[in-house]
Design a protein around this motif. Structure first.
Motif, PDB file in Angstrom:
ATOM      1  N   GLY A 143       1.516  -2.701 -14.098  1.00 26.81           N
ATOM      2  CA  GLY A 143       0.990  -1.491 -13.473  1.00 26.81           C
ATOM      3  C   GLY A 143       1.378  -1.370 -12.004  1.00 26.81           C
ATOM      4  N   TYR A 144       2.181  -2.330 -11.488  1.00 23.91           N
ATOM      5  CA  TYR A 144       2.527  -2.339 -10.056  1.00 23.91           C
ATOM      6  C   TYR A 144       3.259  -1.064  -9.626  1.00 23.91           C
ATOM      7  CZ  TYR A 144       3.922  -4.396  -5.568  1.00 23.91           C
ATOM      8  OH  TYR A 144       4.086  -4.662  -4.227  1.00 23.91           O
ATOM      9  N   LEU A 145       4.170  -0.577 -10.491  1.00 20.13           N
ATOM     10  CA  LEU A 145       4.972   0.601 -10.100  1.00 20.13           C
ATOM     11  C   LEU A 145       4.137   1.873 -10.026  1.00 20.13           C
ATOM     12  CD1 LEU A 145       8.297  -0.116 -12.005  1.00 20.13           C
ATOM     13  CD2 LEU A 145       7.934  -0.194  -9.534  1.00 20.13           C
ATOM     14  N   ALA A 146       2.997   1.907 -10.726  1.00 18.55           N
ATOM     15  CA  ALA A 146       2.117   3.071 -10.628  1.00 18.55           C
ATOM     16  C   ALA A 146       1.375   3.055  -9.292  1.00 18.55           C
ATOM     17  CB  ALA A 146       1.119   3.076 -11.784  1.00 18.55           C
ATOM     18  N   SER A 147       1.002   1.861  -8.824  1.00 18.69           N
ATOM     19  CA  SER A 147       0.180   1.753  -7.611  1.00 18.69           C
ATOM     20  C   SER A 147       1.001   1.577  -6.336  1.00 18.69           C
ATOM     21  CB  SER A 147      -0.774   0.560  -7.741  1.00 18.69           C
ATOM     22  OG  SER A 147      -1.655   0.753  -8.810  1.00 18.69           O
ATOM     23  N   PHE A 148       2.107   0.808  -6.413  1.00 17.06           N
ATOM     24  CA  PHE A 148       2.865   0.436  -5.204  1.00 17.06           C
ATOM     25  C   PHE A 148       4.375   0.650  -5.366  1.00 17.06           C
ATOM     26  CE2 PHE A 148      -0.708  -2.574  -5.917  1.00 17.06           C
ATOM     27  CZ  PHE A 148      -1.548  -2.137  -4.904  1.00 17.06           C
ATOM     28  N   PRO A 149       4.804   1.873  -5.785  1.00 13.15           N
ATOM     29  CA  PRO A 149       6.250   2.081  -5.978  1.00 13.15           C
ATOM     30  C   PRO A 149       7.031   1.874  -4.685  1.00 13.15           C
ATOM     31  CG  PRO A 149       5.076   4.176  -5.908  1.00 13.15           C
ATOM     32  CD  PRO A 149       4.025   3.098  -5.981  1.00 13.15           C
ATOM     33  N   HIS A 150       6.373   2.097  -3.535  1.00 13.54           N
ATOM     34  CA  HIS A 150       7.036   2.019  -2.232  1.00 13.54           C
ATOM     35  C   HIS A 150       7.276   0.586  -1.770  1.00 13.54           C
ATOM     36  CE1 HIS A 150       2.750   1.774  -1.818  1.00 13.54           C
ATOM     37  NE2 HIS A 150       2.772   1.623  -0.517  1.00 13.54           N
ATOM     38  N   LEU A 151       6.602  -0.390  -2.382  1.00 10.16           N
ATOM     39  CA  LEU A 151       6.712  -1.772  -1.923  1.00 10.16           C
ATOM     40  C   LEU A 151       7.608  -2.626  -2.814  1.00 10.16           C
ATOM     41  CD1 LEU A 151       2.972  -2.494  -0.995  1.00 10.16           C
ATOM     42  CD2 LEU A 151       4.829  -1.745   0.506  1.00 10.16           C
ATOM     43  N   ALA A 152       7.879  -2.158  -4.045  1.00 12.09           N
ATOM     44  CA  ALA A 152       8.606  -2.970  -5.022  1.00 12.09           C
ATOM     45  C   ALA A 152      10.083  -3.109  -4.654  1.00 12.09           C
ATOM     46  CB  ALA A 152       8.477  -2.336  -6.402  1.00 12.09           C
ATOM     47  N   GLY A 153      10.668  -4.224  -5.029  1.00  9.27           N
ATOM     48  CA  GLY A 153      12.110  -4.448  -4.875  1.00  9.27           C
ATOM     49  C   GLY A 153      12.686  -4.877  -6.210  1.00  9.27           C
ATOM     50  N   SER A 154      13.862  -4.327  -6.579  1.00  6.89           N
ATOM     51  CA  SER A 154      14.492  -4.676  -7.848  1.00  6.89           C
ATOM     52  C   SER A 154      15.788  -5.417  -7.569  1.00  6.89           C
ATOM     53  CB  SER A 154      14.815  -3.413  -8.649  1.00  6.89           C
ATOM     54  OG  SER A 154      13.644  -2.651  -8.824  1.00  6.89           O
ATOM     55  N   VAL A 155      16.189  -6.297  -8.482  1.00 10.38           N
ATOM     56  CA  VAL A 155      17.447  -7.035  -8.319  1.00 10.38           C
ATOM     57  C   VAL A 155      18.545  -6.320  -9.109  1.00 10.38           C
ATOM     58  CG1 VAL A 155      18.627  -9.232  -8.676  1.00 10.38           C
ATOM     59  CG2 VAL A 155      16.199  -9.211  -8.037  1.00 10.38           C
ATOM     60  N   ASN A 203      -9.146  -2.346   1.129  1.00 16.73           N
ATOM     61  CA  ASN A 203      -8.477  -1.709  -0.007  1.00 16.73           C
ATOM     62  C   ASN A 203      -6.975  -1.955   0.084  1.00 16.73           C
ATOM     63  OD1 ASN A 203      -9.090   0.815   2.062  1.00 16.73           O
ATOM     64  ND2 ASN A 203      -7.030   0.848   1.220  1.00 16.73           N
ATOM     65  N   ASP A 204      -6.304  -1.856  -1.064  1.00 16.05           N
ATOM     66  CA  ASP A 204      -4.852  -2.032  -1.120  1.00 16.05           C
ATOM     67  C   ASP A 204      -4.157  -0.787  -0.600  1.00 16.05           C
ATOM     68  OD1 ASP A 204      -4.283  -4.636  -2.273  1.00 16.05           O
ATOM     69  OD2 ASP A 204      -5.363  -3.922  -4.043  1.00 16.05           O
ATOM     70  N   PRO A 205      -2.881  -0.930  -0.150  1.00 15.90           N
ATOM     71  CA  PRO A 205      -2.127   0.245   0.347  1.00 15.90           C
ATOM     72  C   PRO A 205      -1.518   1.053  -0.801  1.00 15.90           C
ATOM     73  CG  PRO A 205      -0.782  -1.721   0.579  1.00 15.90           C
ATOM     74  CD  PRO A 205      -2.099  -2.169  -0.003  1.00 15.90           C
ATOM     75  N   PHE A 206      -2.377   1.613  -1.670  1.00 20.16           N
ATOM     76  CA  PHE A 206      -1.911   2.394  -2.814  1.00 20.16           C
ATOM     77  C   PHE A 206      -1.082   3.584  -2.349  1.00 20.16           C
ATOM     78  CE2 PHE A 206      -5.959   0.554  -4.459  1.00 20.16           C
ATOM     79  CZ  PHE A 206      -5.446  -0.142  -5.540  1.00 20.16           C
ATOM     80  N   PHE A 207      -0.144   4.000  -3.201  1.00 21.51           N
ATOM     81  CA  PHE A 207       0.797   5.068  -2.862  1.00 21.51           C
ATOM     82  C   PHE A 207       0.212   6.456  -3.150  1.00 21.51           C
ATOM     83  CE2 PHE A 207       4.470   7.797  -4.017  1.00 21.51           C
ATOM     84  CZ  PHE A 207       5.222   7.665  -2.864  1.00 21.51           C
ATOM     85  N   GLY A 208       0.430   7.400  -2.235  1.00 29.37           N
ATOM     86  CA  GLY A 208       0.209   8.822  -2.508  1.00 29.37           C
ATOM     87  C   GLY A 208      -1.239   9.273  -2.565  1.00 29.37           C
ATOM     88  N   ARG A 209      -1.409  10.522  -3.071  1.00 26.69           N
ATOM     89  CA  ARG A 209      -2.730  11.159  -3.088  1.00 26.69           C
ATOM     90  C   ARG A 209      -3.670  10.461  -4.068  1.00 26.69           C
ATOM     91  NH1 ARG A 209      -3.586  16.876  -4.870  1.00 26.69           N
ATOM     92  NH2 ARG A 209      -1.427  16.666  -5.440  1.00 26.69           N
ATOM     93  N   ARG A 210      -3.133  10.129  -5.279  1.00 25.23           N
ATOM     94  CA  ARG A 210      -3.928   9.409  -6.268  1.00 25.23           C
ATOM     95  C   ARG A 210      -4.342   8.048  -5.670  1.00 25.23           C
ATOM     96  NH1 ARG A 210      -1.933   5.649  -9.712  1.00 25.23           N
ATOM     97  NH2 ARG A 210      -3.276   5.021 -11.449  1.00 25.23           N
ATOM     98  N   GLY A 211      -3.450   7.488  -4.853  1.00 28.88           N
ATOM     99  CA  GLY A 211      -3.698   6.192  -4.234  1.00 28.88           C
ATOM    100  C   GLY A 211      -4.899   6.224  -3.292  1.00 28.88           C
ATOM    101  N   ARG A 212      -5.070   7.352  -2.591  1.00 28.75           N
ATOM    102  CA  ARG A 212      -6.214   7.442  -1.667  1.00 28.75           C
ATOM    103  C   ARG A 212      -7.534   7.390  -2.436  1.00 28.75           C
ATOM    104  NH1 ARG A 212      -2.575  10.505   1.223  1.00 28.75           N
ATOM    105  NH2 ARG A 212      -3.225  12.523   0.425  1.00 28.75           N
ATOM    106  N   MET A 213      -7.515   7.971  -3.648  1.00 24.38           N
ATOM    107  CA  MET A 213      -8.711   7.932  -4.489  1.00 24.38           C
ATOM    108  C   MET A 213      -8.957   6.507  -5.003  1.00 24.38           C
ATOM    109  SD  MET A 213      -9.296  10.209  -7.884  1.00 24.38           S
ATOM    110  CE  MET A 213      -8.434   9.022  -8.895  1.00 24.38           C
ATOM    111  N   LEU A 214      -7.872   5.837  -5.435  1.00 24.94           N
ATOM    112  CA  LEU A 214      -7.998   4.452  -5.897  1.00 24.94           C
ATOM    113  C   LEU A 214      -8.546   3.570  -4.781  1.00 24.94           C
ATOM    114  CD1 LEU A 214      -4.612   3.974  -7.849  1.00 24.94           C
ATOM    115  CD2 LEU A 214      -6.910   4.115  -8.846  1.00 24.94           C
TER     116      LEU A 214
END
Ligand SMILES: [Zn+2]
Length: 312
Positions: free
Chosen positions: A78-90, A213-224
């Protein structure tokens, strides 16, 4: 496109410059990516040993994982739903010899060579507890009382370039994980939040425990984030180091049945396990120690030295 780099406050910039000048941090040319001197590593390793000793004396089992995560596990978490801005892919090269020559030429000229790169089955490790849940799920039903894992000081990646020395893109997160019955997990999380507070205060740091709280992404993130705060799912240990706000040096997270249901982790009676994790940021704690007690550990107060070098 270059990512936006967070600027440092005046005292953060001054602290970073002093750390580099003293040779404690080694610059890479990329903000938030530093090498460590012998002195820095000595303090960090002592801290890691201290945290692991605290955990093992309370029955923790030691597990260690490499700093890359199978992509499928990141997808399940579920990481990409909450923190798409922090993830790194190889990514890695796919192509023929002609493609390889073009890629090499463009790379040598620092031009864009990304069209020859394709996703591998790996991502960077986003949090040190992530590989623990599927590994424990694979064992089948948990023994009565659940499990307690020390995942050690593992390298984790967060894509948030910054000139603030406390905000790294890659750093050691020392995670302890509890997987058990709901009451046992919550009790363990709260007990360790207080133990962590005592530990950091024992190092002479002006630590305070707070709801976070965690640095959730976006508008939905502010609610989380608001829900997480209201339900006290995340606690942090804050230490004033540099800048207008104190720095979170450890966090204590209650996931309820999130990972238990994602990975199918079952208690001894077949019901879904609850989980909690603690993460101590090695580098932030070392920076707190250097800022509070000075750059030479030989001159630190005897009581603080005794906490980290008990055998000397
Ligand atoms: Zn965790």
């Amino acid at each position: 496109m270059s990512p936006e780099v967070r600027q440092a406050s005046a005292d953060q910039a001054e602290f970073l410059a002093a750390l580099i000048e003293a040779g404690l941090l080694l610059e890479s040319g990329v903000p938030g990516v530093y090498g460590h001197s012998d002195t820095f590593e000595e303090i960090r390793e002592r801290l890691a040993e201290r945290l692991s000793a605290e955990a093992s004396s309370r029955g923790a089992e030691r597990l260690r994982f490499p700093p890359v995560l199978p992509r499928r596990q990141l997808e399940s978490s579920g990481y990409l739903a909450s923190f798409p801005h922090l993830a790194g892919s190889v990514y890695s090269f796919e192509g023929d010899e002609a493609d390889a020559r073009v890629q090499a030429d463009r790379a040598a000229a620092h031009e864009d060579w990304s069209e020859f790169q394709h996703p591998t089955e790996l991502t960077m490790m986003p949090a040190a507890c992530y590989p623990v849940y599927p590994a424990i799920a694979r064992r089948g039903r948990l023994p009565a009382g659940g499990v307690f894992v020390d995942a050690g000081g593992a390298w984790v990646f967060r894509h948030e370039p910054s000139h603030d020395p406390m905000r790294r893109q890659i750093f050691h997160q020392h995670e302890l994980v509890r997987i058990a019955e709901p009451d046992a997990v919550l009790e363990w999380r709260d007990e360790w939040a207080n133990r962590g507070l005592e530990l950091l205060r024992g190092f002479g740091l002006a630590a305070e425990l707070d709801v976070a709280n965690d640095p959730f992404f976006g508008r939905r993130g502010r609610m989380l984030a608001r829900n997480q705060q209201a339900e006290r799912l995340k606690l942090e240990l804050l230490v004033p180091i540099a800048g207008p706000e104190p720095t979170a040096c450890a966090s204590f997270n209650h996931h309820r049945d999130h990972f238990g249901s994602n990975y199918g982790i079952e208690l001894s009676d077949g019901s879904t396990a609850h989980t909690a994790c603690l993460g101590f940021g090695h580098e932030r704690i070392v920076l707190g120690l250097l800022r509070t007690h000075g750059f030479d550990p030989a001159t630190w107060p005897a009581a603080v030295r005794a906490e980290l070098w008990p055998d000397r």
